[in-house]
Design an enzyme around this catalytic site. Structure first.
Site, mmCIF file in Angstrom:
data_model
loop_
_atom_site.group_PDB
_atom_site.id
_atom_site.type_symbol
_atom_site.label_atom_id
_atom_site.label_comp_id
_atom_site.label_asym_id
_atom_site.label_seq_id
_atom_site.Cartn_x
_atom_site.Cartn_y
_atom_site.Cartn_z
ATOM 1 N N HIS A 1 4.313 1.415 -8.156
ATOM 2 C CA HIS A 1 3.298 0.358 -8.054
ATOM 3 C C HIS A 1 2.389 0.369 -9.292
ATOM 4 C CE1 HIS A 1 3.858 1.118 -3.542
ATOM 5 N NE2 HIS A 1 4.194 -0.149 -3.688
ATOM 6 N N LYS B 1 13.245 -2.909 -7.825
ATOM 7 C CA LYS B 1 13.631 -2.091 -6.668
ATOM 8 C C LYS B 1 13.999 -3.016 -5.496
ATOM 9 C CE LYS B 1 12.980 1.233 -3.408
ATOM 10 N NZ LYS B 1 12.434 0.485 -2.327
ATOM 11 N N GLN C 1 7.332 -9.779 8.000
ATOM 12 C CA GLN C 1 8.563 -9.434 7.281
ATOM 13 C C GLN C 1 9.275 -8.232 7.881
ATOM 14 O OE1 GLN C 1 6.364 -8.786 3.487
ATOM 15 N NE2 GLN C 1 7.753 -7.070 3.189
ATOM 16 N N GLY D 1 0.797 -1.220 0.000
ATOM 17 C CA GLY D 1 0.000 0.000 0.000
ATOM 18 C C GLY D 1 0.829 1.269 0.000
ATOM 19 N N SER E 1 9.379 4.964 -3.339
ATOM 20 C CA SER E 1 9.155 4.034 -2.239
ATOM 21 C C SER E 1 8.104 4.642 -1.320
ATOM 22 C CB SER E 1 10.462 3.844 -1.455
ATOM 23 O OG SER E 1 10.187 3.321 -0.171
ATOM 24 N N SER E 2 7.274 3.794 -0.729
ATOM 25 C CA SER E 2 6.258 4.288 0.207
ATOM 26 C C SER E 2 6.929 4.998 1.371
ATOM 27 C CB SER E 2 5.418 3.125 0.723
ATOM 28 O OG SER E 2 4.882 2.409 -0.369
ATOM 29 N N HIS F 1 2.273 4.358 -5.140
ATOM 30 C CA HIS F 1 2.900 5.441 -5.903
ATOM 31 C C HIS F 1 3.050 4.982 -7.357
ATOM 32 C CE1 HIS F 1 6.448 2.930 -5.539
ATOM 33 N NE2 HIS F 1 6.391 2.998 -4.213
HETATM 34 P P1 AMP Z 1 5.926 -2.602 -1.630
HETATM 35 O O1 AMP Z 1 4.547 -2.022 -1.528
HETATM 36 O O2 AMP Z 1 6.999 -1.604 -1.335
HETATM 37 O O3 AMP Z 1 6.070 -3.903 -0.893
HETATM 38 O O4 AMP Z 1 6.131 -2.942 -3.175
HETATM 39 C C1 AMP Z 1 5.219 -3.744 -3.892
HETATM 40 C C2 AMP Z 1 5.805 -4.067 -5.235
HETATM 41 O O5 AMP Z 1 6.074 -2.878 -5.941
HETATM 42 C C3 AMP Z 1 7.145 -4.811 -5.121
HETATM 43 O O6 AMP Z 1 7.229 -5.778 -6.163
HETATM 44 C C4 AMP Z 1 8.136 -3.706 -5.324
HETATM 45 O O7 AMP Z 1 9.384 -4.161 -5.819
HETATM 46 C C5 AMP Z 1 7.428 -2.840 -6.329
HETATM 47 N N1 AMP Z 1 7.971 -1.486 -6.272
HETATM 48 C C6 AMP Z 1 8.094 -0.700 -5.182
HETATM 49 N N2 AMP Z 1 8.700 0.456 -5.505
HETATM 50 C C7 AMP Z 1 8.968 0.386 -6.833
HETATM 51 C C8 AMP Z 1 9.601 1.263 -7.774
HETATM 52 N N3 AMP Z 1 10.088 2.440 -7.412
HETATM 53 N N4 AMP Z 1 9.696 0.854 -9.069
HETATM 54 C C9 AMP Z 1 9.220 -0.359 -9.442
HETATM 55 N N5 AMP Z 1 8.623 -1.226 -8.612
HETATM 56 C C10 AMP Z 1 8.496 -0.861 -7.327
#
Ligand code: AMP
Length: 280
Positions: free
Chosen positions: A37, A150, A61, A31, A186-187, A34
């Site tokens: 995602h 990422k 995690q 969640g 990044s979130s 951005h």
């Molecule tokens: P997260 O919500 O941070 O766990 O990310 C969910 C998915 O989105 C994961 O597969 C991340 O690698 C991908 N993701 C997060 N940030 C980016 C980014 N800046 N560019 C591409 N994929 C991303």
């Protein structure tokens, strides 16, 4: 867009798609969505009949209670973003939905990949990731699942998970989406002050310097030069590793592997950020 907050109605939706023999793409997230995602959602929409996104801040995690507690959460905003992106469904499960027997991870063995970098500095992190992703895969039964580079080590772990468990799922790696400044989206960036946003944009600049240096310097010299650069910032370096893309093992010389990436984890004002760049 379908909004599922519990399993039962989601199961019916998945069953319907299977009956229709349509393809389903899956984008797991935590969640605070951005543009990074959304690039995964768009790729899934282009390649599948239906796309579903999960939003779940997975407690197993996190090895740091403060990071888990402060992780940004915004269900309403995320719903709106997914709707606007043309996503077909979102799943917001509860912790008990995903962990009916308590929030504990299963134990995995990924032949050493899980022991490097994030696995080394965040104890139990990849057991938590593999546990939750395998549960989502078994509920959602996607044909394809989308993961950002990422989190490159996570992507490699998921590729291994799919082979180990024999899931009939294609894992699609997606490029890193960056801010104009070069900072990987990044979130957690939402928690950075203006000063630290500026500092954090130096990560990508230093990663690019590594790419230039590799023509003139040895691996050890390159690492020292990059560490010097980080010392000139207000970022606290946790690790900087040059590793082979397959095994993720640190390399000692440039000719040790055909595909080499630089990986970094830093603290920006106590907020932990990771990034990586393909060097060769
Ligand atoms: P997260 O919500 O941070 O766990 O990310 C969910 C998915 O989105 C994961 O597969 C991340 O690698 C991908 N993701 C997060 N940030 C980016 C980014 N800046 N560019 C591409 N994929 C991303």
């Amino acid at each position: 867009m379908q909004i599922f907050t519990e399993r039962r109605s989601l199961d019916l939706w998945v069953a319907q798609i299977k009956t229709e023999r349509k393809s389903l793409g899956f984008v797991p997230t935590m969640g605070a969505l951005h543009a990074g995602h959304i690039s995964l959602i768009q790729a899934s929409r282009a390649q599948n009949d239906y796309t579903i996104c999960s939003v779940f801040v997975n407690p197993t995690q996190f090895d740091n209670a403060e990071d888990l507690e402060k992780y940004p959460r915004n269900m309403q905003e995320d719903t709106k973003i997914l709707k606007d992106a043309g996503c077909d469904a979102v799943f917001f499960p509860s912790v008990t939905d995903m962990y009916p027997e308590g929030a504990k991870s299963e134990k995995f063995n990924f032949r050493g990949i899980e022991k490097q970098m994030e696995g080394r500095y965040r104890k139990g992190h990849f057991d938590g990731v593999a546990t939750i992703v395998s549960r989502f895969f078994e509920i959602i039964l996607p044909d394809r699942a989308y993961f950002g580079q990422k989190d490159f080590q996570q992507l490699r772990i998921i590729q291994e998970l799919v082979v180990q468990r024999g899931y009939p799922i294609e894992i699609v790696p997606m490029p890193i989406f960056r801010e104009k400044s070069g900072l990987a989206m990044s979130s957690r960036n939402a928690r950075l002050s203006e000063k630290y946003l500026k500092e954090a944009s130096k990560i990508f600049k230093i990663l690019n310097m590594i790419k230039d240096w590799r023509n003139q310097y040895s691996v050890t010299e390159t690492i020292h030069l990059a560490e010097d650069q980080f010392r000139n910032t207000d970022l606290k370096l946790e690790y900087l590793i040059l590793a082979d893309e397959k095994k993720l093992k640190p390399i000692q010389s440039w000719d040790e592997a055909s595909d080499i990436r630089a990986f970094v984890a830093v603290f920006a004002d106590n907020i932990r950020l990771i990034d990586n760049l393909k060097i060769i």
